[in-house]
Write an enzyme that holds these catalytic residues in place. Structure first.
Site, PDB file in Angstrom:
ATOM      1  CB  SER A 121       9.069   4.706  26.095  1.00  0.00           C
ATOM      2  OG  SER A 121       8.954   5.763  27.011  1.00  0.00           O
ATOM      3  CB  SER A 177      10.223   4.665  29.985  1.00  0.00           C
ATOM      4  OG  SER A 177       9.298   3.960  29.178  1.00  0.00           O
ATOM      5  CE  LYS A 179       8.996   0.182  29.608  1.00  0.00           C
ATOM      6  NZ  LYS A 179       8.498   1.284  28.749  1.00  0.00           N
TER       7      LYS A 179
END
Lengths: 481, 489
Positions: B175, B151, B76
């Protein structure tokens, strides 16, 4: 109208740790800009603070020394504001749970009385970096070497009522933090600086007047001047029918005036909240026991002990305990030579005037404790007189002899300064002088005892100062009578 | 290739069936082929990936390879990666090349996993749909008109479309679990303190936790046990031994007590989602588990509490993005205030600014007690709810999200309805517990994937993975992949 002044101080003492409060960067002063700022100090994205436990130990030492409880479960908080030399956009400080809670510090007033000043709290926080406005036309340079350096902010109660008291308190704290070895005491480099909250009120009035905060004053002299000038300013305003505004003011030593930096309305809302990157500091009993064990003897206790143990006057004890280094020096000489009174005289007299003249600290004295011990031993055993001793001291100061206890002996030997204690030799000198000064002998014998001093002087001169003065006195009296 | 587990990939690499360079190139080719429309990567690090793969091949040849050596992965884009742009999907950090590696990255590098690239996300991890990215929305591979969740939407999509075998994510309020659920893969959020946060760009420090996405619980176990552990650089990481999470995968779950919180099955839960979750629970019964109805009475307070605490911390955490030392700086500032205001005004997106404003307000003098302090009190109540529940049960199960993936743009104008997407996930972050999402089937309404949430007690990641793995031994939901991207292979 008679006015009363109320003063509280916030002292920022930089802790003498090797590394920063939350990063491993060095805290050394005076390095090239930004060479002591790592990714944590630069507040790079993703970095986290890790507490330097040495700073906690130092803060705990301070707390114990002022008789304060050491906060259990004390918490770091973020103080949020934007400034280019504050990389995180917040300072990690302590807010409602400081490490050191209420303590106190006793100061001596001019009339000799003791006054107790409350120390509200002391807390750990990070210092900011420095903004450099010179050298960059139209721009500002940022040096982050100081960013993250540990500070102990020591906040007093508003217990002081004059600039002199404020300075006395500031000096006491200054002395204490150096005693504890947690601050280098260097005001010029900003390692020890102070904000003063000053207000005035009509004498007898209970409620406090509106205060002004004088920021970042870094000398004892300026603190006194700044407070006095601020008191005058406030009284003038009120007497002219005006009102003092709550604000932050800056002292300008060149113009000897304070001027407004920002008012309360412009003051930041710092939005304090507990720093989620750090756990509350756990202060255990074991930790406190360990800190107590390394706590040095404090100035007040040392003062008392010096008076009792060495039978010193309070003046001498005061001078000798004013710094830990002086006290250590004195004590090492006094113990080694067994002559505390004589040692006190020498340290507060000859040694300290030489140090003053050459602007040296006692730790840099050319005559170290061992050398002075050797010298005092020779005074005590009458090898030399006090007067000759000064000559020997001068030689030692100039680097003669060696760096150990035998130094004085070497100088005495090489210069032939050994005291004459042979009665026969002294008598021979006296006889010669009496023979050459028959007139004065007559005068003495006819009752003019004042001329006795003349004879002492002549004998000492003839012996080049080496004759034992007590013996000279005794023998002269015998021969002249 | 894309159906192989990590264990199978590792075995093949060691047997010489293919090299790490070949495997890595295979995934790079897939990214090149499919990611144009999915947009799951912000940066593809082909050079680093192949260099890492070459080094891994040398280790394999030398016989010094570990279990993960040579298996490529993705991070990420909020994990700092030395020498590689780390943008947090923000214009603010669009030019930011991280000068160091996050601890998680360091550990996975050390394990020999080549990095394929940095995945897309909601800007600064703020969002539940991955539409808040400066680099554009990420598309759900099951239906390109739908969001993948957020997210960590980029990581979830990369794994769901088999563009990477595994990918890291972070979970502050759901997330990891919510995008895992919406894209039909397995994702685990560990206990707060289990994985180092050092080098993870902070959103809400007391809630953020790194975790992992994979196609199965066993794949997640292999990576998570490598990522975990105390880090002296993170004072909130916990000094506690990390168990071998793969070793307990096959433990029997007979007699396992599963708590079903009634608050997770009430109003607002889509019936087609409820159906899938209930079917999964039936499956667990067959495996010998015992069902206990429980209550988490303060669940309804999780959203208001979270949306005070997280923005409050964020408002402070994001103060460092000021245009002074790195990141975006506005053109020709006239003075300091102008530089701050325009750099931040232009550098941050709408949702980030909204949360900074909310958080600033909540911490302001006069409001602190009413908002921040009260939210912290609620947080304690929520933790207590879980504590009581775990006295009675081993794990808690329920839905991850109230509905399946929604349409792109459907909720962008209505932040409150967007925030409700996290209703079942937030409370666990507030309590600091571990949780995961396991593929449990598809909604009969829109054929979109549905995840089962499993919540575990503190540091019981191994137990969660074991419970999930047992389910995956008797079901094949986790093996189903979006055919548009996996059909021919």
């Amino acid at each position: 109208m008679e006015w009363e002044t109320v003063i509280g101080l916030e002292i920022h003492a930089q802790l003498s740790t090797n590394s920063k409060l939350f990063s491993g960067s060095s805290t050394e002063y005076g390095q090239e800009p930004n060479t002591q700022a790592n990714i944590v100090d630069l507040a790079m994205p993703g970095v986290l603070p890790v507490l330097n436990t040495e700073a906690v130990r130092m803060a705990a030492m301070f707390g114990l020394a002022i008789g304060a409880p050491i906060g259990r479960g004390n918490v770091f908080a973020r103080k949020n504001y934007f400034y280019p030399d504050l990389p995180q956009g917040y300072q990690i400080s302590q807010f409602d749970k400081p490490i050191v809670e209420l303590g106190h510090m006793d100061i001596t007033l001019e009339n000799g009385e003791t006054k107790r000043i409350g120390v509200t709290r002391a807390h750990l926080e990070q210092d900011a970096g420095k903004s450099l406005h010179e050298d960059f036309a139209g721009m500002t340079g940022i040096d982050l070497n100081r960013s993250g350096t540990p500070l102990l902010e020591i906040v007093s109660e508003p217990d002081m009522s004059s600039a002199k008291e404020a300075v006395a308190y500031m000096k006491k704290i200054h002395e204490l933090v150096q005693y504890l070895g947690i601050n280098d005491g260097n005001l010029a480099e900003g390692s020890f600086r102070c904000d003063a909250n000053v207000s005035v009120r009509p004498k007898g009035q209970k409620e406090l007047g509106t205060r002004a905060e004088l920021k970042n004053i870094n000398s004892f002299k300026f603190v006194e001047r700044a407070i006095n000038i601020e008191i005058e300013r406030q009284i003038d305003i009120i007497e002219d029918g005006g009102a003092v505004v709550q604000e932050t003011r800056l002292y300008d030593p060149d113009k000897n005036e304070t001027r407004s930096m920002r008012s309360k309305e412009e003051a930041n809302d710092y939005r304090y909240f507990p720093c989620p990157d750090l756990l509350p500091i756990e202060i255990t009993d074991e930790f406190l026991t360990a800190v107590k064990a390394i706590l040095p003897e404090l100035p007040a206790a040392k003062f008392e002990r010096f008076m009792n143990e060495y039978d010193l006057s309070d003046y001498d004890a005061g001078v000798l305990t004013a710094s830990r280094e002086t006290a250590d020096y004195f004590e090492s000489v006094a113990k080694a030579c067994g002559e505390p009174k004589l040692t006190a005289n020498w340290v507060t007299g000859e040694l300290s005037s030489h140090l003053n003249n050459d602007s040296l600290e006692i730790t840099d004295s050319p005559v170290n404790a061992e050398m002075l011990t050797g010298l005092i031993k020779r005074i005590a055993d009458k090898t030399i007189s006090g007067k000759i001793a000064k000559e020997v001291f001068q030689a030692l100061w100039a680097g003669e002899g060696s760096k150990d206890e035998s130094a004085a002996d070497k100088v005495i030997e090489s210069k032939g300064l050994k005291q004459i204690t042979d009665s026969g030799a002294i008598e021979a000198l006296i006889d010669e002088i009496m023979a050459n000064n028959e007139g004065q002998v007559e005068q003495y014998r006819s009752g003019k005892e004042k001329v006795f001093g003349f004879f002492v002087g002549q004998v000492m001169k003839a012996s080049q100062g080496k004759a034992n003065p007590a013996q000279v006195n005794e023998l002269l009296k015998k021969k002249l009578s | 290739m894309i159906t192989k587990s990590l264990t199978e990939l590792s075995t093949s690499l060691k047997a010489g069936d293919f090299s790490s360079v070949e495997l890595t190139q295979f995934y790079l080719d897939r990214i090149a082929k499919y990611d144009g429309e999915l947009n799951s990567f912000i940066t593809v690090t082909e050079e680093q990936a192949l260099a890492g793969a070459k080094a891994a091949d040398e280790q394999i040849a030398a016989g010094t390879a570990g279990a993960l050596t040579g298996i490529p992965m993705a991070h990420k884009d909020l994990f700092c990666t030395d020498g590689v742009r780390t943008s947090c999907a923000s214009k603010m950090l669009g030019n930011f090349i991280a000068p160091y590696n996050a601890t998680v990255v360091e550990k996975l590098n050390a394990a020999g996993m080549p990095m394929l690239g940095k995945t897309n996300m909601d800007e600064f991890a703020m969002g539940s749909s991955n539409e808040n990215s400066y680099y554009g929305a990420v598309k759900n591979p099951w239906d390109l008109e739908r969001v993948p969740g957020g997210s960590s939407g980029g990581s979830a999509v990369a794994v769901a479309a088999r563009l990477a075998p595994v990918a890291t994510g972070t979970d502050t309020g759901g997330s990891i679990r919510q995008p895992a659920s919406l894209t039909g893969i397995t994702g685990i959020k560990p206990t707060y303190g289990r994985v180092s946060r050092f080098g993870m760009i902070a959103y809400a420090s007391s809630l953020d936790q790194g975790g992992i996405f994979g196609t199965s619980a066993s794949d997640c176990a292999m990576v998570l046990e490598t990522m975990s552990g105390f880090d002296p650089k993170d004072s909130t990481s916990v000094e506690r031994d990390v168990p071998n999470m793969s070793a307990s995968l096959n433990d029997s779950i007979k007699g396992l007590k599963i708590g079903l919180p009634k608050e997770f099955f009430g109003e607002g839960l889509d019936s087609s989602v409820a159906e899938v979750v209930n079917d999964a629970i039936e499956e667990y019964k067959k495996l010998g588990a015992e069902i206990v109805e429980i209550s988490l009475p303060n669940t309804h307070l999780a959203i208001p509490s979270y949306y005070v605490i997280a923005p409050a911390e964020a408002s402070s955490n994001l103060s460092r993005f000021d245009g002074v030392r790195y990141g975006y700086r506005c053109e020709a500032p006239v003075d300091l205030t102008d530089m701050y205001m325009r750099s931040r005004g232009e550098g941050f997106g709408t949702e980030v600014k909204r949360r900074i404003m909310t958080g600033t307000y909540a911490l302001s003098a006069g409001y602190y007690d009413a908002y921040y302090l009260k939210a912290q009190k609620i947080r304690r109540l929520i933790s207590d709810d879980f504590k009581k529940a775990f006295e009675k049960v081993d794990v808690i199960m329920g839905p991850v999200a109230p509905e399946t993936a929604f349409k792109l743009g459907e909720k962008t104008d209505d932040p409150i309805s967007m925030y409700l997407a996290d209703i079942y996930t937030l409370s666990l972050n507030l309590a600091g517990l571990t949780g995961m999402s396991v593929p449990a089937g598809f909604s009969k309404n829109n054929k979109m994937p549905v995840g089962l949430q499993i919540i575990g007690n503190y540091f019981e990641e191994a137990k969660l993975l074991n419970v999930a793995h047992q389910y995956q031994q008797v079901t094949d939901w986790h093996k189903q992949a979006p055919s548009a991207y996996t059909g021919g292979e």
